[in-house]
Design a protein around this motif. Sequence first.
Motif, PDB file in Angstrom:
ATOM      1  N   PHE A 417     -18.069  43.773 -31.812  1.00 51.54           N
ATOM      2  CA  PHE A 417     -19.261  44.347 -32.434  1.00 51.54           C
ATOM      3  C   PHE A 417     -19.791  43.445 -33.565  1.00 51.54           C
ATOM      4  N   ALA A 418     -19.674  42.144 -33.357  1.00 54.76           N
ATOM      5  CA  ALA A 418     -20.061  41.188 -34.396  1.00 54.76           C
ATOM      6  C   ALA A 418     -21.570  40.938 -34.448  1.00 54.76           C
ATOM      7  N   ARG A 419     -22.327  41.689 -33.608  1.00 54.38           N
ATOM      8  CA  ARG A 419     -23.797  41.616 -33.624  1.00 54.38           C
ATOM      9  C   ARG A 419     -24.345  40.220 -33.343  1.00 54.38           C
ATOM     10  N   HIS A 421     -26.487  37.510 -31.624  1.00 56.29           N
ATOM     11  CA  HIS A 421     -27.886  37.550 -31.152  1.00 56.29           C
ATOM     12  C   HIS A 421     -28.694  38.638 -31.866  1.00 56.29           C
ATOM     13  N   SER A 422     -28.125  39.338 -32.822  1.00 53.12           N
ATOM     14  CA  SER A 422     -28.780  40.475 -33.487  1.00 53.12           C
ATOM     15  C   SER A 422     -28.780  40.254 -35.001  1.00 53.12           C
ATOM     16  N   PRO A 423     -29.552  41.078 -35.728  1.00 52.33           N
ATOM     17  CA  PRO A 423     -29.509  40.979 -37.191  1.00 52.33           C
ATOM     18  C   PRO A 423     -28.104  41.339 -37.719  1.00 52.33           C
ATOM     19  N   ASN A 424     -27.779  40.768 -38.870  1.00 54.72           N
ATOM     20  CA  ASN A 424     -26.487  41.017 -39.527  1.00 54.72           C
ATOM     21  C   ASN A 424     -25.280  40.575 -38.695  1.00 54.72           C
ATOM     22  N   GLU A 425     -25.459  39.509 -37.944  1.00 53.75           N
ATOM     23  CA  GLU A 425     -24.321  38.902 -37.230  1.00 53.75           C
ATOM     24  C   GLU A 425     -23.252  38.540 -38.251  1.00 53.75           C
ATOM     25  N   PHE A 426     -21.988  38.735 -37.878  1.00 59.95           N
ATOM     26  CA  PHE A 426     -20.916  38.363 -38.814  1.00 59.95           C
ATOM     27  C   PHE A 426     -19.689  37.862 -38.079  1.00 59.95           C
ATOM     28  N   ALA A 427     -18.802  37.182 -38.829  1.00 64.44           N
ATOM     29  CA  ALA A 427     -17.490  36.792 -38.320  1.00 64.44           C
ATOM     30  C   ALA A 427     -16.455  37.449 -39.217  1.00 64.44           C
ATOM     31  N   ARG A 428     -15.353  37.906 -38.622  1.00 69.06           N
ATOM     32  CA  ARG A 428     -14.272  38.492 -39.430  1.00 69.06           C
ATOM     33  C   ARG A 428     -13.293  37.405 -39.838  1.00 69.06           C
ATOM     34  N   ILE A 429     -12.996  37.336 -41.136  1.00 69.60           N
ATOM     35  CA  ILE A 429     -12.141  36.258 -41.654  1.00 69.60           C
ATOM     36  C   ILE A 429     -10.723  36.359 -41.091  1.00 69.60           C
ATOM     37  N   ASP A 430     -10.200  37.595 -40.985  1.00 66.94           N
ATOM     38  CA  ASP A 430      -8.839  37.743 -40.445  1.00 66.94           C
ATOM     39  C   ASP A 430      -8.750  37.212 -39.016  1.00 66.94           C
ATOM     40  N   LEU A 431      -9.784  37.492 -38.230  1.00 66.81           N
ATOM     41  CA  LEU A 431      -9.771  37.028 -36.838  1.00 66.81           C
ATOM     42  C   LEU A 431      -9.932  35.521 -36.738  1.00 66.81           C
ATOM     43  N   LEU A 432     -10.726  34.949 -37.644  1.00 64.38           N
ATOM     44  CA  LEU A 432     -10.876  33.490 -37.657  1.00 64.38           C
ATOM     45  C   LEU A 432      -9.521  32.832 -37.886  1.00 64.38           C
ATOM     46  N   LYS A 433      -8.766  33.391 -38.819  1.00 68.52           N
ATOM     47  CA  LYS A 433      -7.445  32.805 -39.146  1.00 68.52           C
ATOM     48  C   LYS A 433      -6.474  32.965 -37.982  1.00 68.52           C
ATOM     49  N   LYS A 434      -6.431  34.175 -37.423  1.00 73.58           N
ATOM     50  CA  LYS A 434      -5.518  34.414 -36.291  1.00 73.58           C
ATOM     51  C   LYS A 434      -5.881  33.521 -35.106  1.00 73.58           C
ATOM     52  N   THR A 435      -7.167  33.359 -34.891  1.00 75.66           N
ATOM     53  CA  THR A 435      -7.616  32.564 -33.744  1.00 75.66           C
ATOM     54  C   THR A 435      -7.293  31.082 -33.948  1.00 75.66           C
ATOM     55  N   THR A 436      -7.393  30.630 -35.184  1.00 75.38           N
ATOM     56  CA  THR A 436      -7.036  29.230 -35.454  1.00 75.38           C
ATOM     57  C   THR A 436      -5.551  29.017 -35.108  1.00 75.38           C
TER      58      THR A 436
END
Lengths: 449, 449
Positions: A417-419, A421-436
Amino acid sequence: MQENYVDKNFSGLVSDLQKLIQQPSISAKNMGLKECSRLIVSMMKKSGIHAELLDVKKGVPSAIYGEVKSKQNPGKTLLFYNHYDVQPEEPLELWDDKPFSGKIKGNKIFGRGSADDKGELVTRIKAVEAFLKTTGDVPCNIKFFIEGEEEIGSVHIEDYLKKYQKKLSCDAVIWEFGYVDEKDRPIISLGMKGLLYVELSKTESIRDAHSSLAVIIENPAWRLIDALQTLRDKNGKVLIKDWYKEVDQFTKEDLSIIASEPFDETSFKKEYGIKKFVGNKKGIAIKKALVGEPTCNIAGFTSGYEGPGAKTVLPSKALVKIDFRLVPKMDPTRQLARLKKHLQENGFGDIQVTLIHGEAAARTRLSDPFVKTVKKAADDSFGKSILSVSSAGTGPMFSFVKFLHSPCIAVGSTYVFARIHSPNEFARIDLLKKTTKCMCKIIRNFALQ
Amino acid sequence: MQENYVDKNFSGLVSDLQKLIQQPSISAKNMGLKECSRLIVSMMKKSGIHAELLDVKKGVPSAIYGEVKSKQNPGKTLLFYNHYDVQPEEPLELWDDKPFSGKIKGNKIFGRGSADDKGELVTRIKAVEAFLKTTGDVPCNIKFFIEGEEEIGSVHIEDYLKKYQKKLSCDAVIWEFGYVDEKDRPIISLGMKGLLYVELSKTESIRDAHSSLAVIIENPAWRLIDALQTLRDKNGKVLIKDWYKEVDQFTKEDLSIIASEPFDETSFKKEYGIKKFVGNKKGIAIKKALVGEPTCNIAGFTSGYEGPGAKTVLPSKALVKIDFRLVPKMDPTRQLARLKKHLQENGFGDIQVTLIHGEAAARTRLSDPFVKTVKKAADDSFGKSILSVSSAGTGPMFSFVKFLHSPCIAVGSTYVFARIHSPNEFARIDLLKKTTKCMCKIIRNFALQ
């Protein structure tokens, strides 16, 4: 498993992503692309990755090539495919902050491109940097291929893959995106739908007229509506002759994976504020549709006066943008011909059809060993992961398979639900770290595969 | 006929019109209205006309009232109805000069409002000024009523007519516009169509989504299209139940006038760059449609991404602006109820219907002596004129008849291809001058009627 070879802090992960968001790079508007590609090259170099710009044609945005040769294992190559362009930021009024703010609120970084695809790109650069920083080497050869036209349909991807086929040769590809569901489980997608993006337009007169003339001048918006109405039924089924002719049924194996994929109907409805799904779909029907149902979506419709209040105008033209999602074996060129024939045969030969983009669907086989490699890394990093036969979205996976002959798998950090292509698109910091972390494990597992 | 009581030069006619054009006054955007009304008041005062602003409600643009009492004939009053607001200037890119330039090229003055309705207004002010300058009197009482909301459907006209009923009382009304055909013959219109202007909108989700989700989230543009499709057939006939129930057939008298009205199909097609008329209409069918056919016109349609290139988006909402033209005896309130019922009964109760404006049609009887008065003045000024049962356009004539109980006739200076409501709107200087002369004759003839 030993993890002492990676720097678990991934320093610069968040601030580098902010810098990337703050550099707009909208391919649909040809805006900021050069600046963004240069920023990424310098970022990669700082991470110890050889980086350079690739070009195919004047006027086409450069792609970025990145490479680190492995000393310990120079016979195996993993390629990361990403893109540095983003979707247009409209509608502006619905953003809480400026679209390119890179603003952090709690666990989220906001801005166009934060998730799609700059967030994904950063996790991959930081994973490679972590190996280099800690061990001075990488477990296998690493390549990056980062294009600047993904959001407009990767228009020149085949030109790049053809011209740089040798340079980009590899044994496996990690695709540009990957979703993480509402229970923090990465969804590993083995395929992508195809896309046929067209504009249908009708120009009736050489200028807008006073609407009182609607008794004698045809309204092009009505004309388009009459034509559109013949394209599909109310459940979304495309009515163009032979549209589904080549489409295969799901295999039993596909169906068992689809059945096991979770889909939280309640969360989804809440997130989008909808009351029901198209055609009242429920349960497995929803999941089958996402994986394997072609669509005929109106992405935009414009005609006449769109401002506030009343204007009694008879528009001179009308235009609709349609994206048809395709599934394997549907050839975009053939489908386009069918669309044109349909319009012709139904008396709408006067409507102009412009191809904006076409690409075929692709799927990596479940039996490919790379599937197990990625799945294990994801399970280890996130606790659990989910396998998916195909993403509902589209990317040029078919071209990669055609030129690089390698399995492609999508796995990444983008919250469902990171939106994007839509307004208020975001990335979750916890997921960025886990994914790295997960990317580090994929590199390691693949080297041993 | 003696004409020594008028100043044939009408000095300031062109320069005053330029000044008026250069003051934008767009009611749909609530822009420049106050400035424009003040400019007109001062212009009228300079011409010797008593002028003041009238108000009904806070936030509603003022109307302008003008008056000159006749010393020689104080028992008879002619009222000029005009408006000082103009249509929005979009699409900007199609104007050759700036929309409010007032630029003169040969015989034409260009700019939004040059014809509709500032050009008409100036001819009437200058006609009255001519009498005052030459004779110090007017042949009958003259009143002006100039509103600022005509282009958004004269929203508060009834409030004005009710509140100032006494002040505005008169024996006949010259309507705000009048066309002149391609052979320089003024078209004298005895009626106006009515209008029901609505917005239909559908909001499906709380935000735009990635278009890959079109398999499960309903597309509001498709929803609107499905609903719109039920409203009319391909020839423009409205399919809403009882839509035409109260409509009268043309009388024999009407039909003979309609038959005698000229309509140059070739010039019209050339002007608009069209190849055929709606439903392949020809000859008298075209003229009957213009006078008496209701319409269902799409004035605007907006949904999703409308910029250049591709954006794979599933819009959260879609909106269409529709103007239904009505003929006598069609009541806008009743027609709106029928539209709503139609949507409900056809399963489109989820579509929101917003009334923007409604007004009924009106026609002045052929037998009214004012018809002959105006016709004679026009014939004398232009050589020949044409009578028309009704204009194809709409104005609040019904409200004038209701409150002022006077015959209303439209006659003026607007060349039929003057591009009103469109880019490059213009007024022809020769026609402005002839029409000012015609207005003098109408005043004189009416005083003697």
